[in-house]
Design an enzyme around this catalytic site. Structure first.
Site, PDB file in Angstrom:
ATOM      1  N   SER A  26       0.830  -1.206   0.000  1.00 32.98           N
ATOM      2  CA  SER A  26       0.000   0.000   0.000  1.00 32.98           C
ATOM      3  C   SER A  26       0.863   1.253   0.000  1.00 32.98           C
ATOM      4  O   SER A  26       1.956   1.274   0.579  1.00 32.98           O
ATOM      5  CB  SER A  26      -0.903   0.017   1.237  1.00 32.98           C
ATOM      6  N   TYR A  46      -2.735  -0.229   9.862  1.00 25.65           N
ATOM      7  CA  TYR A  46      -2.894  -0.797   8.523  1.00 25.65           C
ATOM      8  C   TYR A  46      -1.577  -0.696   7.755  1.00 25.65           C
ATOM      9  O   TYR A  46      -1.104  -1.679   7.166  1.00 25.65           O
ATOM     10  CB  TYR A  46      -4.005  -0.061   7.766  1.00 25.65           C
TER      11      TYR A  46
END
Length: 335
Positions: free
Chosen positions: A140, A165
């Site tokens: 990501s 995350y």
């Protein structure tokens, strides 16, 4: 005919990638737990588009054309993952299954370590024993944190994530590198930059904005609208993955990382304005301060991926939001 395992096949990127590769003649095996992080109906409707009806936990379902076999299960269930790898001899493995959402990771941390870390290990272990030609996994852009050097390049330091995350995605990169080094597995990680488009994720800002606009609700605009995002249309993402599929690194260890984005950051307020135009309705705006875990700007350098594959995003913002708006209005029956 090449066989591909796609985890997270009912997810946003997984669905579009499965559809694309099926149309290119690949045989696909899909796995997805279909959790309730956002409306499971949307995930099941995606599966219906692929010809998968009535998926049930732990049961195999095939589409009418026979080029997609799907099982509803979690990748952190190592027994199921081992069974899948025993059942099929995969040429390529694309691991997209993960618990998404930066802000939600603050409220539900255990789900993120379970899905994103424990859910990656069985895939790595299976690839260790039955080495595919290429393992591609989802990282990501969030791992760049608050890096001030732009555009973000793969060689930049990413040691200070600002959300759990992002930390789990950094952990994924470290795990993948270790397995590639120890067992000579060809592995590539992709750092996705703000993917949008039809059949997207309802937790994403553009999707929330669209729903709020048509339900007459206010939209929350964080950091008083002073944000920039490298919005990347879904077809450009899947095109990049396909181009990379048969091009694993030849270095030792056979591991690499690529940004995959649009490489043209857009001001959030310009994005909202374009979305309003395509939906034909104006939003009620409420301005809020910066949220924990958010970053001010994302900006991908895609030079490395371009050199490797010729990757070149082709969809501008107006074109992409036009397709999204048409799908959104039809799917939710808005007038």
């Amino acid at each position: 005919m090449s066989r591909v395992l796609i985890t997270g096949a009912a997810g946003f990127i997984g669905f579009h990638l499965t559809k694309k590769l099926m149309n290119k003649g690949f045989e696909i095996t899909g796995i997805d737990e279909i959790n309730d992080y956002y409306e499971p109906k949307l995930k099941r409707d995606r599966l219906q588009q692929l010809g998968i009806q009535n998926a049930k936990p732990g049961t195999w379902v095939s589409n009418p054309d026979g080029n997609l076999n799907f099982i509803q299960a979690s990748t952190y269930d190592k027994d199921i993952v081992e069974d899948i790898f025993d059942k099929y001899d995969f040429d390529y493995v694309i691991h997209l299954a993960a618990q998404a959402g930066v802000r939600n990771s603050i409220d539900n941390p255990y789900k993120y370590t379970q899905s994103n870390i424990e859910g990656f290990l069985p895939i790595l272990e299976a690839c260790r024993h039955k080495t595919p030609k290429h393992l591609i996994f989802a990282s990501s852009s969030s791992i760049y944190g608050n890096n001030t050097k732009i555009p973000f390049e793969e060689s930049d330091a990413v040691d200070h994530p600002i959300s759990l995350y992002a930390a789990t995605k950094k952990a994924n990169e470290l795990m993948a590198h270790t397995y590639s080094h120890l067992y000579n597995i060809p592995v590539t990680g992709l750092r996705f930059f703000t993917v949008y488009g039809p059949w997207g994720r309802p937790d994403m800002a553009y999707f929330k904005f669209a729903k709020a606009i048509f339900e007459g609700n206010e939209i929350e605009i964080f950091n008083n609208g002073d944000l920039k995002r490298d919005f990347t249309y879904i077809d450009d993402i899947t095109e990049g993955i396909e181009k990379l599929l048969d091009k694993p690194s030849e270095d030792s260890p056979t591991y690499d990382i690529f940004n995959i984005g649009n490489s043209h950051p857009v001001k959030l307020m310009d994005f909202i304005s374009t979305l309003e135009q395509e939906l034909g309705k104006e939003a009620k705006k409420v301005y809020k301060p910066m949220q924990p875990g958010d970053v001010y700007k994302t900006y991908a350098s895609t030079e490395k991926l371009n050199k490797k594959t010729g990757y070149q995003p082709a969809t501008n913002l107006k074109e992409g939001l036009s397709v999204f708006a048409e799908w959104f209005l039809n799917y939710y029956h808005y007038k």
